[in-house]
Design an enzyme around this catalytic site. Structure first.
Site, PDB file in Angstrom:
ATOM      1  CG  HIS A 162      38.075  77.988  26.120  1.00 27.46           C
ATOM      2  ND1 HIS A 162      37.986  79.088  26.940  1.00 27.46           N
ATOM      3  CD2 HIS A 162      39.383  77.744  25.929  1.00 27.46           C
ATOM      4  CE1 HIS A 162      39.198  79.496  27.232  1.00 27.46           C
ATOM      5  NE2 HIS A 162      40.068  78.704  26.650  1.00 27.46           N
ATOM      6  CD  GLU A 205      42.768  76.200  28.806  1.00 27.35           C
ATOM      7  OE1 GLU A 205      41.607  76.528  28.536  1.00 27.35           O
ATOM      8  OE2 GLU A 205      43.747  76.750  28.287  1.00 27.35           O
TER       9      GLU A 205
END
Ligand code: G3P
Length: 229
Positions: free
Chosen positions: A100, A148
């Site tokens: 992430h 993202e």
């Protein structure tokens, strides 16, 4: 396990609890139960990613898949403070987010965790930040990649509106590199229109956080999110 998350006719929603107080401890339990209720009511595939300390609590309380937010590339043994894949599995994790943008990893460690997830029949969701890194991640063979753009994370400006080319480019790149990998997207996603736009651009689901967790009513926000897919 992985079969729980097979992408059926509905897209998938993965809610990353991050480290918000609104999704910690007892409130993690409440939020996960809301996700379970919405999944039951709408039939949309949902998964949640609570903090590590809350994972066992949450996985005992819901049927929907629970993911770790991170797993370290370590075997059992002397790795104080690390997160062992087998421990996450035994705590009820169906898989893990990997790399992430708020927990970046080295390429070799990303590959290590993906292969350990395969060995343990757990799900791997590799987070990426643009089309190039999405193509690279797909080459490692995870179950999902979730693209993202970091500058949109937490902004409330949905990637499906602000940078649609990141989604379409990632979908095209993954199709060429490894069509077995499913493409999710995230960053700024919060409404049904945002999710519909993402799916219309080729994403098979979304990874999101603040738009639901910080909403006045997370339940209403979640119902709106899945209302148009
Ligand atoms: O893991 C999903 C997250 O990074 C997206 O954050 O708050 O923009 O939905 P948010």
């Amino acid at each position: 396990m992985l079969e729980d998350l097979e992408l059926k006719d509905t897209p998938i929603v993965i809610l990353n609890f991050k480290t918000y107080l609104e999704s910690t401890g007892e409130r993690a339990l409440e939020l996960a139960s809301i996700c379970q209720d919405v999944a039951d009511e709408t039939g949309v595939n949902m998964a949640v990613a609570p903090q590590h300390m809350d994972l066992h609590l949450v996985s005992d309380a819901v049927e929907i898949p629970v993911l770790a937010q991170h797993i370290d590339a370590v075997d059992a043994g002397g790795h104080t403070g690390s997160i062992l894949a087998e421990c996450a599995r035994d705590a009820g994790a169906a898989g893990t987010l990997i790399n992430h943008s708020e927990k970046r990893m080295q390429l070799a460690d990303i590959e290590w965790v993906i292969s350990r997830m395969k060995e343990l029949e757990m799900m791997s969701v590799v987070c990426t930040n643009n089309v190039m890194t999405t193509a690279a991640a797909a080459a490692l063979g995870p179950d999902f990649v979730a693209v993202e753009p970091p500058e949109l994370i937490g902004s409330g400006i949905p990637v499906s509106r602000a940078e649609p080319e990141v989604i379409t480019g990632s979908v095209d790149a993954v199709k060429k590199v490894n069509p077995e990998v499913s493409v999710l997207c995230g960053a700024g996603i919060s409404t049904g229109d945002d999710m519909k736009a993402a799916v219309d651009l080729g994403a098979e689901g979304v990874l999101l956080a603040s738009g639901i967790i910080l909403a006045d009513s997370p339940r209403d926000a979640l119902l709106d999110l899945v209302s148009k897919v």
